[in-house]
Design a protein around this motif. Structure first.
Motif, short mmCIF file in Angstrom:
data_model
loop_
_atom_site.label_atom_id
_atom_site.label_comp_id
_atom_site.label_asym_id
_atom_site.label_seq_id
_atom_site.Cartn_x
_atom_site.Cartn_y
_atom_site.Cartn_z
N VAL A 158 -15.00 32.60 -37.02
CA VAL A 158 -14.79 33.92 -36.43
C VAL A 158 -13.71 33.81 -35.37
O VAL A 158 -13.91 33.21 -34.32
N ASP A 204 -10.46 37.58 -38.64
CA ASP A 204 -9.98 38.11 -37.37
C ASP A 204 -10.08 39.62 -37.37
O ASP A 204 -9.72 40.28 -38.35
N GLY A 246 -6.22 38.77 -26.88
CA GLY A 246 -5.43 39.28 -27.98
C GLY A 246 -6.33 39.69 -29.12
O GLY A 246 -7.49 39.27 -29.20
N VAL A 281 2.87 28.48 -21.78
CA VAL A 281 2.78 27.34 -20.87
C VAL A 281 1.76 26.36 -21.46
O VAL A 281 0.63 26.75 -21.75
N MET A 322 -13.84 42.53 -38.67
CA MET A 322 -14.60 42.35 -37.43
C MET A 322 -15.98 41.81 -37.77
O MET A 322 -16.74 42.44 -38.52
N VAL A 323 -16.27 40.64 -37.24
CA VAL A 323 -17.60 40.07 -37.47
C VAL A 323 -18.57 40.68 -36.45
O VAL A 323 -18.31 40.65 -35.24
N GLY A 338 -14.12 33.41 -30.73
CA GLY A 338 -13.63 34.76 -30.45
C GLY A 338 -13.11 34.97 -29.05
O GLY A 338 -12.86 36.10 -28.66
N HIS A 390 -6.54 34.17 -17.90
CA HIS A 390 -7.24 33.16 -18.71
C HIS A 390 -8.75 33.08 -18.47
O HIS A 390 -9.20 32.60 -17.44
N SER A 404 -4.62 26.82 -23.07
CA SER A 404 -4.55 26.84 -24.53
C SER A 404 -4.33 25.47 -25.16
O SER A 404 -4.84 25.19 -26.23
N LEU A 405 -3.55 24.61 -24.48
CA LEU A 405 -3.32 23.29 -25.07
C LEU A 405 -4.65 22.53 -25.17
O LEU A 405 -4.92 21.85 -26.18
#
Ligand SMILES: Cc1cc2nc3c(=O)[nH]c(=O)nc-3n(C[C@H](O)[C@H](O)[C@H](O)COP(=O)(O)OP(=O)(O)OC[C@H]3O[C@@H](n4cnc5c(N)ncnc54)[C@H](O)[C@@H]3O)c2cc1C
Ligand code: SF4
Lengths: 327, 219, 562
Positions: free
Chosen positions: C42, C66, C109, C122, C259-260, C294, C480, C525-526
């Motif tokens: 998901v 998604d 998002g 970044v 959409m789950v 998600g 974040h 994110s990395l």
């Protein structure tokens, strides 16, 4: 198409590149004479020729003029684009354009001139070119150093290219050497500052190849060598430099055939580089349609021919050594 | 806070729309900006009364100079609400976008009537500014606010939507000298005091005639 | 545009959009709803997209869902802030607490590729000590992961995204060379550098997930500066243009606009699949394993919305920690005017960074760290910042906006401490699918406030040293989100184990930013992608040893008995 009407600078840059190509073609055409030893006096604008006999020093000198011209053309186009990118913020940024343009013209003159005498005007232009190359290097070093971050990868990558003005210095040096070779008297050893001309030039050209290769290496490193072809200008020229170095140290009477072939390969690489860089430009966003950005941000079209200029000079030096084993 | 007269523009002669057909704009951008420029003048979400109030609020929050066509801020907000666009979050007590606007406008009129005996649009610029300042600092108590805090409504709904609408318009982009849409062509010259030929020149960065000439020809 | 990806799913009938060619398609494997796939994932963002790719490449059958559209950036993205709000998760959410968060454009998002489609690229590694911040630094919680192992996964992700970074990174243990070179600095970045040099601290070019040289069909960055509105150049190495194409090539199916709403769990306490809404109706996909990825709000929301008789408090929630320990990162800024033209709209917004206060512990009156970066707000964002954070409107706003091209700013990404009271719960209202909407509660603790005060003071000095004037501080901003399903080594105090497998339901996994026990002062994110790579490797290893169906708890019990 509004940018065509308004973006005069880009137009200039485009013209400069066209000039580079035209210049190279002219040089090659003008240089065809010494290459095969025959001429027919068609080009009225060119200086009159008194000696029609093939004199090796003059042939070599004209080849050197041609090589200096290719380098100058490359500098003319490259500095036009790069300094246009720098918005000619400083009036001194016009200098390399003027100097390389006159060096190119002088080289055309020399390439077409079959007389065995140096010309004071050519000497003056070539010396000016050499000196302005030195000053330009100084300027570029100063500019990199004063940016925040100083002498860092960032500023070497994106600041004023330290190695670029060296190309006009080399062009000037080659031209100067050409005049010395040209004026050497029949039956004597061609010399530059009392050193054997062929070997001295081989050494200078070898150093030039190394430097130019270093510059390409820096910029291709910036591009992360994302295309394997980007390895060529950092591998082939140093080999060529080594071969030239060996030729410079070798005793008389050697053939240097491999070296000569290698120079031809480098010359081909230099001209092919323009094509590869054009491909590189097309891979940027918008491709050639977005030329007003991509010519500046993509790989520099006029840069690779400087290898060709040096390789042609290398050939001239080698052939001089063949004709004058002591040179 | 009073209306500006017509000071010398900071980027004289610059109109970002000059670049519209050039390589800085792509087809999809041309389409969305054209749609925005063609926003209907009449409200489709607000009632005419509400619409008048929105327009007078916008005139105080983003006062526009005379001498050029105004950015239709109220119409842009109406369009957004008509479409049902959402920020994706709201503070506790605040309803969703549409209800929040309705309720907030009602409360604003209620406050105006309580203080000055007339609706917001009718009380004159200075008083309007005074009321908006009170809303911004939370100094309002009309029961018409319900559970919604006036401060939240000002900062997270009303002034936010007004400011976003105004700065979504090319006229505003030109006014502040922004380069505008930039795809496929982006930018080349990034350092201090560097300007691409397709960016606006600032007044004072060269002689006045030259600056105007540059700005008329950005492309 | 060939169709409207926001209304009609594109990935179907055996093909998915080719993100590199306008109007183009690539083949896609499809699975029937009755076919039991190995993994139903998901979310297709930093966590889910990466995991889908890796699992498919390891030979598992994968369907990744998604809720958002499947864009082709080259043809679908306009250079326009308003238009590009279509990238954001703008379904209804309620924020409260002493410091309510700003979500929407500022946070999640909703697209194939998740938040990485509009993130600022970044790409930082965590400071090694942060993985053991409780034992080594005295705050927060320890991760059940070892930084040396993570160092290898960071490398994998940096290679996969062709991160463009400095030749030498000034902080932390040595790392391999970034695959691509750093981008040129813009003036805004040089302002940061000037300030750092004057104050005697290190700075460098920010490692960014955007190309500084061509890569396949993706063009290098053109410095258009619209990054947080989506990259129409494809230079940005989002999950959409990196992991997802790889996943498709390896046989994964992507279901867009799906959409789950609920994870189904059978009487034996095992997940059996997911209910999802697509094309106007609800469907059910059977799966051997379900992965929830998600993002830190939708992940706990889905788990909490999936209650049943056996799990009345939501799935994987025996610890009671699902939704708790939500951590934002502080995102305060200092802004000033320079005499020179800055035009910070050119180039990615954060080209230069200092991680000094992530690695230096002396001189701090708070736990944790922060980095700060140069900024490049576009007009709408900048005007709204002036209004919301500085309170400007009317003539003041209009005249201040005229200085747009002279503005330079420094903004932190600061560590906020985990607190159980910062959390995601369900509100009573429902969304367009009839699912209860999330309520996000957030309040800063004293440590958070001390960190912010330290940062604002330091950055003010830095801007002064860089010769900025009219300096002001933006005090209320966060970015974040992480936490809400933390990983740990104790089932009573965490939701998943080091492998991102839930303690309670052996075939339910959580693989996104939700699993972070702490956030550090670096963009996440990395690390999310590194964890996803690790999880995929662990799943492959467990499957290879036939242990994939053995509950996490049993292995925990075995470990603690030793
Ligand atoms: C403006 C902005 C700038 C940022 N900049 C950076 C940065 O520079 N560096 C950095 O490291 N991080 C940055 N981030 C944060 C980073 O993008 C996120 O931390 C990261 O993408 C989170 O990964 P994720 O897998 O947890 O979730 P996401 O990437 O958000 O993916 C979650 C996906 O799941 C989907 N989804 C959720 N629920 C459901 C459901 N029920 N059914 C179907 N689909 C669902 C969503 O549509 C979404 O696509 C930024 C974020 C924003 C908003
Ligand atoms: S600045 Fe670079 S990464 Fe950002 S949107 Fe533009 S091209 Fe993409």
């Amino acid at each position: 198409m509004t940018e065509f009407d308004t973006d005069r600078g880009s137009l200039n840059a485009g013209l400069a590149i066209a000039g580079l190509l035209a210049g190279s073609v002219l040089l090659l055409a003008a240089g065809r004479a010494p290459a095969n030893g025959h001429r027919n006096g068609r080009a009225a604008a060119l200086p009159p020729r008194r000696s029609s006999r093939k004199r090796p020093t003059v042939v070599a000198a004209r080849r050197l003029n041609r090589a200096a011209g290719v380098l100058a053309a490359s500098v003319l186009a490259d500095s036009s684009v790069e300094h246009y990118r720098g918005s000619f913020k400083n009036k001194a940024m016009y200098t390399p354009l003027i100097v390389s343009a006159s060096t190119l013209a002088t080289s055309l003159h020399g390439t077409a001139d079959a007389r065995p005498a140096a010309h004071w005007f050519r000497d003056a232009t070539y010396l000016t070119a050499a000196v302005s190359g030195l000053i330009g290097t100084g300027f570029h070093i100063y500019n990199v150093g004063k940016k925040v971050g100083g002498f860092s990868w960032q500023n070497f990558f994106y600041g004023a290219p330290i190695g670029a003005p060296m190309a006009i210095l080399l062009s000037g040096l080659l031209g100067f050497c050409s005049e010395r070779v040209r004026e050497s008297r029949k039956g004597t050893r061609p010399e530059i500052f009392q050193l054997p001309a062929g070997r001295t030039m081989a050494a200078v050209i070898g150093a030039g190849l190394l430097g130019t290769s270093g510059e390409a290496g820096l910029l291709h490193f910036r591009g992360a060598f994302h295309n394997p072809f980007m390895l060529l200008p950092v591998t082939l020229p140093p080999l060529g430099a080594a071969l030239l170095g060996r030729a410079a140290l070798a005793g008389p009477g050697q053939q240097h055939r491999a070296t000569r072939w290698w120079m031809r390969v480098l010359a081909a690489m230099g001209f092919a580089g323009v094509g590869l860089h054009a491909y590189g430009v097309s891979r940027n966003m918008g491709g050639w349609r977005n030329w007003s950005q991509n010519i500046l941000n993509g790989p520099p079209l006029p840069a690779p021919p400087s290898f060709a200029g040096l390789a042609l000079a290398g050939l001239a030096a080698l052939e001089l050594m063949e004709d004058h084993p002591d040179a | 806070m009073h209306d500006r007269g017509r000071p010398e523009p900071r980027y004289p002669g610059y109109d970002v729309l000059t670049k519209r057909q050039g390589p800085s704009w792509n087809e999809q951008t041309r389409r969305v900006v054209s749609q925005r420029l063609a926003v209907p003048a009449e409200p489709r979400f607000f009632t005419p009364d509400e619409f008048r109030t929105v327009a007078s609020v916008a005139a105080r929050i983003v006062p526009q100079p005379d001498g050029r066509p105004p950015v239709p801020v109220a119409a842009l907000i109406d369009e957004k609400l008509f479409r049902g666009a959402s920020d994706g979050y709201r503070p506790e007590g605040m309803p969703r976008e549409r209800e929040a606007w309705r309720q907030g406008l009602q409360a604003l009129d209620a406050e105006a009537k309580a203080a000055y005996g007339a609706a917001f649009h009718a009380i004159g610029a200075a008083r309007q500014d005074g009321l908006l300042a009170r809303m911004q600092s939370g100094d309002m108590t009309s029961p018409a606010w319900g559970r919604m805090s006036p401060q939240d409504f000002f900062k997270r709904r009303m002034a936010r939507d007004v400011v976003l609408a105004y700065y979504a318009h090319p006229t505003a982009w030109s006014e502040i000298g922004w380069g505008g849409p930039a795809s496929p062509r982006g930018y080349v010259r990034l350092d201090f005091d560097e300007r691409d030929p397709w960016e606006a020149a600032e007044a004072g960065s060269g002689d006045a005639v030259e600056v105007r000439r540059i700005n008329r020809h950005v492309g | 545009m060939s169709d409207n990806p926001q209304h009609t799913p594109r990935a179907r009938r055996g093909r998915a959009p080719d993100v590199f060619r306008p109007g183009g398609w690539v083949p896609m494997r499809e699975y029937g709803e009755d076919e039991t796939v190995d993994f139903a994932i998901v979310g297709t963002g930093a966590g889910g997209g990466t995991l889908a790719c890796k699992l498919a490449e390891y030979g598992f059958s994968v369907v990744a869902f998604d809720a958002g559209p499947y864009f082709r950036p080259l043809e679908d993205f306009a250079s326009d802030e308003s238009e590009q709000t279509k990238l954001y998760w703008t379904d209804d959410r309620i924020v409260d607490g002493a410091n309510p968060l700003q979500l929407g454009s500022n946070n999640s998002g909703k697209a194939v590729g998740g938040s990485t489609v509009h993130f600022a690229m970044v790409s930082l590694r965590f400071r090694p000590e942060w993985f053991k911040s409780r034992s080594l630094l005295g705050y927060g919680a320890d991760w059940p992961l070892d930084w040396r192992e993570m160092w290898n996964y960071y490398r994998e992700v940096e290679q996969a995204l062709k991160i463009a970074g400095p030749v030498n990174y000034p902080w932390g243990p040595p790392r391999p060379r970034y695959p691509y070179r750093a981008h040129p600095l813009n003036a805004a970045a040089r302002v940061l550098a000037k300030g750092c040099e004057a104050l005697g601290i290190g700075w460098t070019e920010t490692p960014l997930a955007t190309l500084s040289a061509p890569r396949g069909l993706a063009h290098p960055c053109v410095y258009r500066g619209f990054c947080v509105a989506g990259c129409s150049t494809n230079a940005k190495q989002s999950a959409l243009v990196t992991w997802i194409p790889r996943a498709l090539a390896a046989g994964a199916e992507i279901r867009d606009l799906a959409m789950v709403g609920r994870v189904e769990v059978d009487a034996a306490g095992r997940a059996t699949g997911v209910h999802f809404h697509r094309d106007g109706t609800w469907h059910f996909q059977r799966a051997r394993h379900v992965v929830v990825a998600g993002y830190a709000i939708e992940t706990p929301r889905l788990l909490l919305n999936s209650t049943n008789g056996q799990f009345p408090d939501g799935l994987a929630n025996s610890s009671g920690l699902v939704g708790e320990n939500l951590m934002a990162q502080s995102n305060q800024a200092v802004w000033g005017l320079m005499d020179q033209e800055i035009r910070s709209y050119k180039g990615p917004p954060s080209l230069a960074i200092t991680e000094h206060w992530n690695y230096e512990d002396k001189g701090k009156d708070f736990f944790g760290g922060y980095s700060y970066m140069s900024q490049g707000p576009l007009p709408q964002l900048w005007a709204n910042t002036q209004m919301a954070a500085r309170g400007l409107w009317g003539a003041r706003l209009m005249s201040d906006m005229q200085n747009y091209n002279h503005v330079a700013g420094l903004k932190i990404v600061g560590e906020m401490l985990p607190q159980e009271n910062n959390r995601v719960t369900l509100a009573d209202e429902v969304d367009q699918f009839g699912l209860r909407i999330p309520r996000v509660t957030y309040s800063w603790c004293d440590n958070d406030k001390r960190l912010i005060a330290h940062a604002l003071k330091f950055m003010t000095q830095a801007l002064e040293e860089a010769d900025a004037r009219d300096i002001w501080t933006q005090e209320d901003d966060t970015c974040h989100l992480n936490g809400t399903a933390r990983m740990g080594s104790d089932p009573a105090r965490s939701v998943v184990n080091a492998d991102c497998r839930s303690w309670d339901i052996p075939n339910l996994w959580i693989c996104d930013g939700s699993v972070f026990p702490t956030v550090g002062g670096a963009n996440p994110s990395l690390t999310i992608q590194a964890i996803a790579c690790r999880t995929a490797d662990r799943i492959r290893d467990l499957a290879g040893r036939g242990e994939l169906d053995q509950p996490a708890r049993r292995r925990y019990a075995a470990q603690t008995a030793q």
